[in-house]
Design a protein around this motif. Structure first.
Motif, PDB file in Angstrom:
ATOM      1  N   PRO A   1     -26.729  29.527 -32.559  1.00 22.56           N
ATOM      2  CA  PRO A   1     -25.418  30.069 -32.183  1.00 22.56           C
ATOM      3  C   PRO A   1     -24.287  29.085 -32.461  1.00 22.56           C
ATOM      4  CG  PRO A   1     -26.551  29.283 -30.235  1.00 22.56           C
ATOM      5  CD  PRO A   1     -27.532  29.149 -31.381  1.00 22.56           C
ATOM      6  N   ASP A   2     -23.099  29.621 -32.535  1.00 27.02           N
ATOM      7  CA  ASP A   2     -21.915  28.777 -32.711  1.00 27.02           C
ATOM      8  C   ASP A   2     -21.559  28.026 -31.434  1.00 27.02           C
ATOM      9  OD1 ASP A   2     -21.002  29.122 -35.434  1.00 27.02           O
ATOM     10  OD2 ASP A   2     -20.546  31.193 -34.906  1.00 27.02           O
ATOM     11  N   SER A   3     -21.877  28.617 -30.293  1.00 31.09           N
ATOM     12  CA  SER A   3     -21.426  27.996 -29.043  1.00 31.09           C
ATOM     13  C   SER A   3     -22.399  28.271 -27.909  1.00 31.09           C
ATOM     14  CB  SER A   3     -20.033  28.515 -28.656  1.00 31.09           C
ATOM     15  OG  SER A   3     -20.075  29.901 -28.373  1.00 31.09           O
ATOM     16  N   VAL A   4     -22.294  27.469 -26.882  1.00 31.13           N
ATOM     17  CA  VAL A   4     -23.043  27.642 -25.632  1.00 31.13           C
ATOM     18  C   VAL A   4     -22.037  27.530 -24.490  1.00 31.13           C
ATOM     19  CG1 VAL A   4     -24.865  26.781 -24.120  1.00 31.13           C
ATOM     20  CG2 VAL A   4     -25.132  26.611 -26.602  1.00 31.13           C
ATOM     21  N   GLU A   5     -22.124  28.452 -23.548  1.00 30.75           N
ATOM     22  CA  GLU A   5     -21.237  28.434 -22.380  1.00 30.75           C
ATOM     23  C   GLU A   5     -22.046  28.115 -21.136  1.00 30.75           C
ATOM     24  OE1 GLU A   5     -19.176  31.910 -19.931  1.00 30.75           O
ATOM     25  OE2 GLU A   5     -18.126  31.551 -21.843  1.00 30.75           O
ATOM     26  N   LEU A   6     -21.583  27.134 -20.365  1.00 32.60           N
ATOM     27  CA  LEU A   6     -22.204  26.738 -19.106  1.00 32.60           C
ATOM     28  C   LEU A   6     -21.213  26.974 -17.974  1.00 32.60           C
ATOM     29  CD1 LEU A   6     -23.555  23.219 -20.212  1.00 32.60           C
ATOM     30  CD2 LEU A   6     -24.745  25.427 -20.382  1.00 32.60           C
ATOM     31  N   GLN A   7     -21.677  27.530 -16.880  1.00 30.19           N
ATOM     32  CA  GLN A   7     -20.834  27.672 -15.698  1.00 30.19           C
ATOM     33  C   GLN A   7     -21.627  27.280 -14.465  1.00 30.19           C
ATOM     34  OE1 GLN A   7     -18.106  31.059 -15.290  1.00 30.19           O
ATOM     35  NE2 GLN A   7     -18.835  31.832 -17.275  1.00 30.19           N
ATOM     36  N   GLY A   8     -20.920  26.945 -13.415  1.00 26.55           N
ATOM     37  CA  GLY A   8     -21.606  26.568 -12.187  1.00 26.55           C
ATOM     38  C   GLY A   8     -20.638  26.228 -11.077  1.00 26.55           C
ATOM     39  N   THR A   9     -21.163  25.561 -10.055  1.00 23.85           N
ATOM     40  CA  THR A   9     -20.388  25.275  -8.850  1.00 23.85           C
ATOM     41  C   THR A   9     -20.555  23.817  -8.445  1.00 23.85           C
ATOM     42  OG1 THR A   9     -19.955  25.980  -6.568  1.00 23.85           O
ATOM     43  CG2 THR A   9     -22.244  25.922  -7.252  1.00 23.85           C
ATOM     44  N   VAL A  10     -19.530  23.298  -7.784  1.00 25.06           N
ATOM     45  CA  VAL A  10     -19.553  21.954  -7.214  1.00 25.06           C
ATOM     46  C   VAL A  10     -19.157  22.059  -5.754  1.00 25.06           C
ATOM     47  CG1 VAL A  10     -18.458  19.670  -7.234  1.00 25.06           C
ATOM     48  CG2 VAL A  10     -19.026  20.807  -9.401  1.00 25.06           C
ATOM     49  N   ARG A  11     -19.908  21.378  -4.881  1.00 26.40           N
ATOM     50  CA  ARG A  11     -19.624  21.393  -3.443  1.00 26.40           C
ATOM     51  C   ARG A  11     -19.557  19.959  -2.925  1.00 26.40           C
ATOM     52  NH1 ARG A  11     -20.193  26.889  -1.585  1.00 26.40           N
ATOM     53  NH2 ARG A  11     -20.318  28.079  -3.536  1.00 26.40           N
ATOM     54  N   THR A  12     -18.555  19.669  -2.114  1.00 28.37           N
ATOM     55  CA  THR A  12     -18.427  18.359  -1.477  1.00 28.37           C
ATOM     56  C   THR A  12     -17.825  18.536  -0.092  1.00 28.37           C
ATOM     57  OG1 THR A  12     -16.166  17.836  -2.171  1.00 28.37           O
ATOM     58  CG2 THR A  12     -17.929  17.347  -3.756  1.00 28.37           C
ATOM     59  N   PHE A  13     -17.956  17.500   0.732  1.00 25.06           N
ATOM     60  CA  PHE A  13     -17.338  17.499   2.053  1.00 25.06           C
ATOM     61  C   PHE A  13     -16.023  16.732   2.099  1.00 25.06           C
ATOM     62  CE2 PHE A  13     -21.821  18.127   3.797  1.00 25.06           C
ATOM     63  CZ  PHE A  13     -21.612  19.464   4.059  1.00 25.06           C
ATOM     64  N   THR A  14     -15.708  15.987   1.027  1.00 29.71           N
ATOM     65  CA  THR A  14     -14.452  15.242   1.003  1.00 29.71           C
ATOM     66  C   THR A  14     -13.780  15.423  -0.350  1.00 29.71           C
ATOM     67  OG1 THR A  14     -15.347  13.165   0.115  1.00 29.71           O
ATOM     68  CG2 THR A  14     -15.472  13.480   2.508  1.00 29.71           C
ATOM     69  N   LEU A  15     -12.462  15.315  -0.337  1.00 24.43           N
ATOM     70  CA  LEU A  15     -11.708  15.423  -1.587  1.00 24.43           C
ATOM     71  C   LEU A  15     -11.934  14.198  -2.462  1.00 24.43           C
ATOM     72  CD1 LEU A  15      -8.344  16.939  -0.289  1.00 24.43           C
ATOM     73  CD2 LEU A  15     -10.255  18.116  -1.399  1.00 24.43           C
ATOM     74  N   GLU A  16     -12.225  13.033  -1.855  1.00 27.50           N
ATOM     75  CA  GLU A  16     -12.484  11.827  -2.635  1.00 27.50           C
ATOM     76  C   GLU A  16     -13.733  11.989  -3.496  1.00 27.50           C
ATOM     77  OE1 GLU A  16      -9.828  11.021   0.626  1.00 27.50           O
ATOM     78  OE2 GLU A  16     -11.840  11.903   0.616  1.00 27.50           O
ATOM     79  N   VAL A  17     -14.790  12.539  -2.922  1.00 29.63           N
ATOM     80  CA  VAL A  17     -16.011  12.776  -3.698  1.00 29.63           C
ATOM     81  C   VAL A  17     -15.770  13.859  -4.744  1.00 29.63           C
ATOM     82  CG1 VAL A  17     -18.407  13.597  -3.573  1.00 29.63           C
ATOM     83  CG2 VAL A  17     -17.549  11.984  -1.874  1.00 29.63           C
ATOM     84  N   LEU A  18     -14.984  14.852  -4.397  1.00 31.94           N
ATOM     85  CA  LEU A  18     -14.662  15.908  -5.358  1.00 31.94           C
ATOM     86  C   LEU A  18     -13.907  15.340  -6.554  1.00 31.94           C
ATOM     87  CD1 LEU A  18     -14.660  18.893  -6.116  1.00 31.94           C
ATOM     88  CD2 LEU A  18     -12.589  19.163  -4.744  1.00 31.94           C
ATOM     89  N   ASP A  19     -12.932  14.472  -6.301  1.00 31.97           N
ATOM     90  CA  ASP A  19     -12.188  13.839  -7.392  1.00 31.97           C
ATOM     91  C   ASP A  19     -13.135  13.070  -8.315  1.00 31.97           C
ATOM     92  OD1 ASP A  19      -9.788  14.803  -6.401  1.00 31.97           O
ATOM     93  OD2 ASP A  19      -9.295  12.951  -5.331  1.00 31.97           O
ATOM     94  N   LEU A  20     -14.055  12.338  -7.715  1.00 28.02           N
ATOM     95  CA  LEU A  20     -15.010  11.555  -8.496  1.00 28.02           C
ATOM     96  C   LEU A  20     -15.885  12.448  -9.364  1.00 28.02           C
ATOM     97  CD1 LEU A  20     -16.678   9.006  -9.220  1.00 28.02           C
ATOM     98  CD2 LEU A  20     -17.974   9.396  -7.112  1.00 28.02           C
ATOM     99  N   ILE A  21     -16.410  13.518  -8.772  1.00 29.76           N
ATOM    100  CA  ILE A  21     -17.307  14.397  -9.515  1.00 29.76           C
ATOM    101  C   ILE A  21     -16.574  15.083 -10.662  1.00 29.76           C
ATOM    102  CG2 ILE A  21     -18.640  16.538  -9.361  1.00 29.76           C
ATOM    103  CD1 ILE A  21     -19.569  15.651  -6.602  1.00 29.76           C
ATOM    104  N   GLU A  22     -15.375  15.581 -10.392  1.00 32.47           N
ATOM    105  CA  GLU A  22     -14.634  16.247 -11.467  1.00 32.47           C
ATOM    106  C   GLU A  22     -14.349  15.280 -12.623  1.00 32.47           C
ATOM    107  OE1 GLU A  22     -10.429  18.640 -12.354  1.00 32.47           O
ATOM    108  OE2 GLU A  22     -10.937  18.047 -10.295  1.00 32.47           O
ATOM    109  N   ARG A  23     -13.933  14.064 -12.298  1.00 30.04           N
ATOM    110  CA  ARG A  23     -13.639  13.090 -13.347  1.00 30.04           C
ATOM    111  C   ARG A  23     -14.882  12.747 -14.159  1.00 30.04           C
ATOM    112  NH1 ARG A  23     -14.376   7.800 -13.274  1.00 30.04           N
ATOM    113  NH2 ARG A  23     -14.570   7.705 -10.996  1.00 30.04           N
ATOM    114  N   ARG A  24     -15.991  12.484 -13.477  1.00 30.12           N
ATOM    115  CA  ARG A  24     -17.219  12.105 -14.179  1.00 30.12           C
ATOM    116  C   ARG A  24     -17.785  13.273 -14.980  1.00 30.12           C
ATOM    117  NH1 ARG A  24     -18.755   9.095 -16.457  1.00 30.12           N
ATOM    118  NH2 ARG A  24     -20.962   8.890 -15.925  1.00 30.12           N
ATOM    119  N   MET A  25     -17.648  14.482 -14.481  1.00 30.92           N
ATOM    120  CA  MET A  25     -18.129  15.640 -15.247  1.00 30.92           C
ATOM    121  C   MET A  25     -17.419  15.732 -16.590  1.00 30.92           C
ATOM    122  SD  MET A  25     -18.625  18.764 -12.527  1.00 30.92           S
ATOM    123  CE  MET A  25     -19.169  19.875 -13.837  1.00 30.92           C
TER     124      MET A  25
END
Length: 402
Positions: free
Chosen positions: A252-276
């Protein structure tokens, strides 16, 4: 008549309302019939209502013996919307609308708050202030709490604190729970598209295959929590959707991935989004393919303020006994009551729904868990939950003004 006797006497009436709501579920921002029923019921008990916040929200205004003059006020919130899923139950109050079901107990939440409103309307002198009865639309993904706040919930109805409550299947019936700090996680979703160059599967040297790149991304994303987030913190990264290809002999020309991220703090959320994003873009660059990365923050974490959580636990102990007022383990599920707690002190509480033995003949045979087509709210909770709301409101308003 005592609180217990009053609620027991009115339980059949409120149960009938709950089952009527269950039979007529409405999805987010479509809760017109539900809002009409709630508003008419409150009005019939002499409680003025305000409508339209968050599109279909209803706020009941219940002044106590001060007539609303002393400025003391508390908010009690129940959600009203259903889920877009087919019910498997066949009992008499099963959903009459295909593809719509009260599979999370919002019908029961509405009923418990109505039962408390009925008692408080008949005993206004027991309140040293005002109770705002908040019937919220669109918890299931619509952000109805956020929309009510945007529309002026806390400016039109000033209150010192706000409380919410959810039923919890699997907890032993007769127990309640609350705790300080995180109660529910943030809810976020992502979409990653890996774009290569498709072609014949027998000629891999002629293509830029996005499939192995996507596979490496999926594996690498799992290292973010295990190798970037502190072990004492919590986070979840789940790839839940993978879409690629149309034939076995075609890259195929492309692959699409979707999913979810869950955290208890915004600091961990910021880290995960940046590293992803770093992982996705770096992996794709290493293989010479293109990509897009989208990250959407839906609901923030639901964080209980410690004084309000402790106050709620003390009230729970009066309702179910000290041994049955439990500390709540945080859940990685999400709840848009979080938006209200960003604005006001308060707590999100839990009332045990039992293990499903309450279900009548005609249930779907599956477990009685949230978001399950065989779920049904336990009507025995209505007097118990209402008693908690009544005592919480009365005792909160009796406190000296802060």
């Amino acid at each position: 008549m005592s609180l217990t006797a009053f609620l027991a006497d009115q339980a059949p009436q409120i149960t009938a309302i709950r089952r009527d709501l269950h039979a007529h579920p409405e999805l987010c921002f479509e809760e017109v019939r539900t809002a009409d029923l709630v508003a008419a019921t409150l009005t019939g008990w002499g409680i003025p209502v305000h409508r339209g916040l968050g599109t279909t929200g209803v706020v009941g205004i219940l002044h106590g013996r001060d007539g609303g003059t002393n400025g003391k006020a508390i908010g009690l919130r129940a959600d009203m919307d259903a889920l877009p899923m087919q019910e498997f139950n066949t009992f008499s109050h099963a959903s009459q609308h295909a593809g719509k079901m009260h599979a999370c107990g919002h019908d029961g939440h509405t009923a418990m708050l109505l039962a408390a409103a009925q008692y408080l309307a008949a005993h206004r002198d027991s309140l040293d202030g005002t109770v705002y009865l908040i019937f919220q639309p669109a918890e299931e993904g619509g952000g109805g709490a956020r929309e009510m706040v945007k529309d002026g919930l806390f400016t039109q109805f000033p209150m010192q604190a706000v409380f919410g409550m959810h039923n919890w299947p699997g907890m032993r019936e007769g127990t309640m729970a609350v705790g300080p700090g995180p109660a529910m996680a943030s809810s976020n979703e992502f979409k990653i598209v890996v774009r290569g160059k498709g072609g014949h599967a027998a000629m891999p040297h002629m293509v830029l295959d996005p499939v192995p790149v996507a596979a490496q991304i999926i594996t690498a994303l799992q290292t973010i929590v295990s190798r970037n987030v502190k072990p004492i913190e919590a986070g979840v990264v789940s790839v839940t959707m993978v879409h690629a290809g149309e034939a076995t002999n075609v890259v195929p020309d492309s692959v699409e991935l979707q999913g979810t991220v869950r955290t208890f703090t915004l600091e961990v959320l910021d880290l995960i989004e940046r590293r992803m994003e770093e992982v996705v873009r770096g992996t794709c660059a290493a293989h010479g393919v293109q990509c897009t990365f989208e990250f959407v923050r839906n609901y923030p974490p639901t964080i209980n303020t410690a004084p309000e959580a402790d106050f709620a636990r003390r009230v729970m102990a009066q309702v179910v006994g000290e041994a049955n007022a439990l500390p709540q383990e945080p859940s990685m599920g999400a709840e848009d009551f979080a938006f209200m707690l960003l604005e006001k002190p308060g707590a999100y509480c839990f009332i045990a729904n039992g293990d499903g033995d309450h279900r009548a003949m005609g249930h779907g045979g599956g477990p009685c868990t949230l978001h399950n087509p065989s779920y049904d709210f336990n009507d025995a909770l209505i007097p118990r939950g209402a008693a908690f709301w009544v005592l919480l409101a009365q005792q909160w308003l009796e406190q000296p003004t802060r």
